[in-house]
Design a protein around this motif. Sequence first.
Motif, PDB file in Angstrom:
ATOM      1  N   VAL A 216      10.318  -7.656 -35.905  1.00 22.45           N
ATOM      2  CA  VAL A 216      11.755  -7.810 -36.559  1.00 22.45           C
ATOM      3  C   VAL A 216      11.441  -7.784 -38.169  1.00 22.45           C
ATOM      4  CG1 VAL A 216      13.626  -9.176 -37.058  1.00 22.45           C
ATOM      5  CG2 VAL A 216      12.789  -8.890 -34.652  1.00 22.45           C
ATOM      6  N   GLN A 217      10.294  -8.158 -38.614  1.00 25.33           N
ATOM      7  CA  GLN A 217       9.923  -8.042 -39.980  1.00 25.33           C
ATOM      8  C   GLN A 217       9.943  -7.014 -40.591  1.00 25.33           C
ATOM      9  OE1 GLN A 217       7.618 -11.661 -41.621  1.00 25.33           O
ATOM     10  NE2 GLN A 217       7.609 -12.307 -39.489  1.00 25.33           N
ATOM     11  N   GLY A 218       9.124  -6.195 -39.614  1.00 27.69           N
ATOM     12  CA  GLY A 218       8.835  -4.547 -40.136  1.00 27.69           C
ATOM     13  C   GLY A 218       9.910  -3.824 -40.206  1.00 27.69           C
ATOM     14  N   VAL A 219      10.898  -4.129 -39.319  1.00 24.11           N
ATOM     15  CA  VAL A 219      12.125  -3.103 -39.054  1.00 24.11           C
ATOM     16  C   VAL A 219      12.937  -3.681 -40.360  1.00 24.11           C
ATOM     17  CG1 VAL A 219      14.288  -3.053 -37.836  1.00 24.11           C
ATOM     18  CG2 VAL A 219      11.940  -2.934 -36.448  1.00 24.11           C
ATOM     19  N   VAL A 220      13.340  -4.932 -40.585  1.00 25.14           N
ATOM     20  CA  VAL A 220      14.202  -5.282 -41.539  1.00 25.14           C
ATOM     21  C   VAL A 220      13.820  -4.718 -42.808  1.00 25.14           C
ATOM     22  CG1 VAL A 220      15.381  -7.322 -42.675  1.00 25.14           C
ATOM     23  CG2 VAL A 220      15.008  -7.107 -40.448  1.00 25.14           C
ATOM     24  N   TYR A 221      12.248  -5.070 -43.161  1.00 25.98           N
ATOM     25  CA  TYR A 221      11.636  -4.957 -44.508  1.00 25.98           C
ATOM     26  C   TYR A 221      11.694  -3.175 -44.652  1.00 25.98           C
ATOM     27  CZ  TYR A 221      10.081  -9.461 -44.223  1.00 25.98           C
ATOM     28  OH  TYR A 221       9.882 -11.052 -43.996  1.00 25.98           O
ATOM     29  N   SER A 222      11.557  -2.348 -43.444  1.00 23.68           N
ATOM     30  CA  SER A 222      11.605  -0.861 -43.938  1.00 23.68           C
ATOM     31  C   SER A 222      13.073  -0.515 -44.120  1.00 23.68           C
ATOM     32  CB  SER A 222      11.106  -0.308 -42.587  1.00 23.68           C
ATOM     33  OG  SER A 222       9.892  -0.704 -41.960  1.00 23.68           O
ATOM     34  N   ILE A 223      13.961  -0.889 -43.374  1.00 18.23           N
ATOM     35  CA  ILE A 223      15.329  -0.631 -43.998  1.00 18.23           C
ATOM     36  C   ILE A 223      15.651  -1.183 -45.116  1.00 18.23           C
ATOM     37  CG2 ILE A 223      17.715  -0.812 -43.137  1.00 18.23           C
ATOM     38  CD1 ILE A 223      16.797  -1.191 -40.455  1.00 18.23           C
ATOM     39  N   GLY A 224      15.304  -2.389 -45.590  1.00 14.88           N
ATOM     40  CA  GLY A 224      15.549  -2.913 -47.100  1.00 14.88           C
ATOM     41  C   GLY A 224      15.048  -2.042 -47.912  1.00 14.88           C
ATOM     42  N   SER A 225      13.655  -1.559 -47.621  1.00 14.10           N
ATOM     43  CA  SER A 225      12.863  -0.770 -48.617  1.00 14.10           C
ATOM     44  C   SER A 225      13.588   0.482 -49.041  1.00 14.10           C
ATOM     45  CB  SER A 225      11.550  -0.284 -48.229  1.00 14.10           C
ATOM     46  OG  SER A 225      10.589  -1.635 -48.127  1.00 14.10           O
ATOM     47  N   VAL A 226      14.270   1.050 -47.877  1.00 16.85           N
ATOM     48  CA  VAL A 226      14.908   2.447 -48.136  1.00 16.85           C
ATOM     49  C   VAL A 226      16.107   1.962 -48.824  1.00 16.85           C
ATOM     50  CG1 VAL A 226      16.348   3.984 -46.939  1.00 16.85           C
ATOM     51  CG2 VAL A 226      14.191   3.278 -45.801  1.00 16.85           C
ATOM     52  N   ALA A 227      16.758   0.865 -48.802  1.00 17.07           N
ATOM     53  CA  ALA A 227      18.107   0.464 -49.561  1.00 17.07           C
ATOM     54  C   ALA A 227      17.509   0.394 -50.910  1.00 17.07           C
ATOM     55  CB  ALA A 227      18.561  -0.496 -48.923  1.00 17.07           C
TER      56      ALA A 227
END
Length: 252
Positions: A174-185
Motif C-alpha cells: 500500500v505504501q508503494g502504491v500510494v507513494y507512486s501515485i503521490g509522486s506522479v501528482a
Amino acid sequence: MVAAEIWLYLAAASVALFAGVVKGAVGFAMPMIMISGLASFMPAEQALVALILPTLLTNAVQALRQGAGEAWASVRDYKRMIATLVIFVLLTAQAVPLIPQAVLLGALGVPIVAFALTQLAGRQIRFDAKNRGLVEVLTGVVGGVYGGVSGVWGPPIIALLVSLEAEKRESVRVQGVVYSIGSVALLAGHLGSGVITMDRLGLSVWLLPPALAGLWFGFAIQDRLDARRFRRWTLVVLAITGLNLIRRALSV
C-alpha cells in the motif's frame, strides 16, 4: 563540469544510494532521507525536484512486487485517501515558490526530527480508525499538504496503516502504491509551479541508477539484517539531518 558540480553530483548520488538501501530494507523513509540529506548542501527547491523521479520509480517497483492485481486492489481499498492526497499535493505544490527558504527548511526539518524522535522513543502514532472513511480523508489531507511542499507524506500514511493493523506485506504494498501515485501528482504539480527546471530534472535523472541499485541491495539484505537495529540507526540519521536543516533555517 567543474569540481564543485562533480562533488554535488557524487554527494547527491551517495544520498540516493543510501535512501534506496533503507527503502528496500524497511519499506519507507526514502523521501525523508533524500530531502533532509540533499537539502543539507543544496537549495531546498532543488532537493525537492531531485527526489521526484527516484521516489516515483522505486515506489512503482515496490508497489508491483506482488503483481499488478494486488497493486490495483490496494488502489480500490484506499481510494479515498489516494484521491484526497493527490488533490492536496497538486494544490500545495503551487505554494513552494512563494515560501521563503528559511521557512521551507524549517518546515522540512521540524517534522522529520519530530517523527524520528517519537519513533526512537517507541511512541507509534495511531488514529482512531472506527470511521475509516473519515480517517482516510484526513490522512490524505495531511499527507497531501506536506507532500506537495516537501515530497514527504509517509508518517500519516504509516500511522493509518498501523491503526488499521494492516498485515506487513499489505502495508509495504500500500505504501508503494500510494507513494507512486503521490509522486506522479508531485511531478504534475511542480510542472505547474515553476519549481522544475531542466537542470534540476537532470539531477533527478542522474539519481535514478544509485536509487535503484540501493533499492535492490536493500531487498537483498532485508531478511539478513536485524531490521529493528537497522531501522533505529536510520531514524538516528534522520534526526541528525533534520536538525541540520533546522540549523540552516535559523542561519539563513
